[in-house]
Design an enzyme around this catalytic site. Structure first.
Site, PDB file in Angstrom:
ATOM      1  CG  ASP A  15      -1.758  -1.222   1.387  1.00 55.54           C
ATOM      2  OD1 ASP A  15      -1.269  -2.317   1.042  1.00 55.54           O
ATOM      3  OD2 ASP A  15      -2.892  -1.107   1.883  1.00 55.54           O
ATOM      4  CD  GLU A  65      -6.257   0.314   0.704  1.00 53.95           C
ATOM      5  OE1 GLU A  65      -7.449   0.189   0.448  1.00 53.95           O
ATOM      6  OE2 GLU A  65      -5.773   0.085   1.830  1.00 53.95           O
ATOM      7  CG  ASN A  66      -3.983   3.351   1.925  1.00 58.35           C
ATOM      8  OD1 ASN A  66      -3.489   2.231   1.882  1.00 58.35           O
ATOM      9  ND2 ASN A  66      -5.162   3.585   2.456  1.00 58.35           N
ATOM     10  CG  HIS A 104      -8.931   3.473   1.904  1.00 59.93           C
ATOM     11  ND1 HIS A 104      -9.788   4.310   2.579  1.00 59.93           N
ATOM     12  CD2 HIS A 104      -8.213   2.829   2.857  1.00 59.93           C
ATOM     13  CE1 HIS A 104      -9.588   4.176   3.885  1.00 59.93           C
ATOM     14  NE2 HIS A 104      -8.641   3.284   4.073  1.00 59.93           N
ATOM     15  CG  HIS A 117      -6.844  -4.758   0.603  1.00 58.57           C
ATOM     16  ND1 HIS A 117      -5.630  -4.130   0.530  1.00 58.57           N
ATOM     17  CD2 HIS A 117      -7.655  -3.918   1.284  1.00 58.57           C
ATOM     18  CE1 HIS A 117      -5.704  -2.964   1.128  1.00 58.57           C
ATOM     19  NE2 HIS A 117      -6.923  -2.812   1.605  1.00 58.57           N
ATOM     20  CG  HIS A 140      -6.427  -3.671   5.071  1.00 58.78           C
ATOM     21  ND1 HIS A 140      -7.042  -2.492   4.717  1.00 58.78           N
ATOM     22  CD2 HIS A 140      -6.927  -4.001   6.294  1.00 58.78           C
ATOM     23  CE1 HIS A 140      -7.890  -2.139   5.694  1.00 58.78           C
ATOM     24  NE2 HIS A 140      -7.832  -3.034   6.658  1.00 58.78           N
ATOM     25  CG  HIS A 174      -0.870   0.336   5.774  1.00 58.50           C
ATOM     26  ND1 HIS A 174      -1.211   1.670   5.766  1.00 58.50           N
ATOM     27  CD2 HIS A 174      -1.619  -0.230   4.801  1.00 58.50           C
ATOM     28  CE1 HIS A 174      -2.138   1.891   4.856  1.00 58.50           C
ATOM     29  NE2 HIS A 174      -2.411   0.746   4.250  1.00 58.50           N
TER      30      HIS A 174
HETATM   31 FE   FE2 Z   1      -3.989   0.318   2.834  1.00 60.72          FE
HETATM   32 FE   FE2 Z   2      -6.994  -1.219   3.006  1.00 57.69          FE
END
Ligand code: FE2
Ligand code: FE2
Length: 271
Positions: free
Chosen positions: A8, A39-40, A68, A153, A178, A180
């Site tokens: 991510d 996604e982030n 996200h 994820h 997800h 991190h």
């Molecule tokens: Fe994430």
């Molecule tokens: Fe996530």
């Protein structure tokens, strides 16, 4: 096939680090297929089209998303025209975009990249196990496709291990995203699938999973509406994993963690 997956991408520092690292890692590790979860990327929430373009331009073959996915709504029309940007396959029918992308390498080899999302401590979605089984019915690893990578994820490590065991031997790589936080459980499973329950993030680890630590810690102390979360902006660690596969079987022969820059201990495979 030599595969690089990066976790991510969080905020500007994560994007900048990933864009700088992708060409270097592609060259140094002689990567055939590079995949990154973004996604982030946009201030911690979602992905904007110009950021996707920057990651593709730096050498990402496929970009994956997660819970996200739609935080930046401009990505909805973009994903319809960019099949190498994918979102979890078990979103409801009719969701824009696709859950898989087939990549044909310059030498003709094919790789399938798939995205699915877990359901434990996550938004309710269709069953990721059945969705993946449906997708697998269309492909034969080592025959119609030389490698298959799945970004799973999910929050729960248990669900990630269960997913990996269920598709062990049918796919080349299952990599979790997800949380991190990079896990130290990278391994080749009994059936030959490479697995790591979480790849970690491309982001600043002087933070709470990528977000500014002052604001994020205050949320745990006071049950009051606080300042809006924003990403930490110190030097990012680029986190992910490197996998080698046998083209004849599609199974993994090597799996190694990648951690470059920033505060975490460094790891780079010797190739
Ligand atoms: Fe994430
Ligand atoms: Fe996530």
């Amino acid at each position: 096939m030599r595969i690089l997956f990066l976790g991510d991408t969080v905020g500007r520092t994560g994007r900048d680090a990933a864009v700088a690292a992708l060409p270097k890692l592609r060259e140094r590790l002689r990567i055939d297929l590079a995949v990154i979860n973004a996604e982030n990327a946009s201030h911690g929430f979602g992905l904007a089209p110009d950021m996707a373009e920057a990651l593709f331009g730096a050498g990402a073959d496929v970009i994956t998303l997660g819970n996200h996915a739609w935080d930046r709504k401009e990505i909805v029309p973009y994903i319809a025209n960019h099949p190498r940007l994918i979102r979890p396959m078990n979103f409801p029918p009719g969701t824009p975009g696709a859950g898989c992308a087939m990549v044909e390498l310059a030498d003709g080899r094919k790789a399938l990249v798939a995205s699915a999302m877990g359901r434990l401590y996550m938004d309710p979605l269709d069953c990721p196990f059945r969705a993946m089984a449906g997708e697998m019915a269309k492909h034969r690893l080592g025959a119609s496709v030389q490698a298959i990578l799945v970004d799973f994820h999910a929050e729960a490590t248990s669900e990630k291990w269960a997913f990996a065991h269920l598709f062990d031997g049918q796919v080349s790589v299952v990599v979790g995203t997800h949380t991190h936080c990079p896990s130290a459980d990278h391994t080749i499973l009994a059936g030959g699938t490479a697995f790591q329950s979480d790849a970690g993030m491309c982001g600043d680890y002087d933070s709470v999973i990528g977000m500014d630590k002052t604001i994020a810690t205050a949320r745990f102390l006071k049950k009051l509406p606080g300042e809006k979360l924003h990403p930490a902006d110190g030097e990012a660690t680029v986190c992910g994993l490197y996998v080698e596969t046998d083209d004849a079987t599609g199974l993994a022969t090597r799996v190694e963690p990648v951690r470059m820059g920033g505060r975490l201990s460094q790891a780079l495979p010797d190739v």
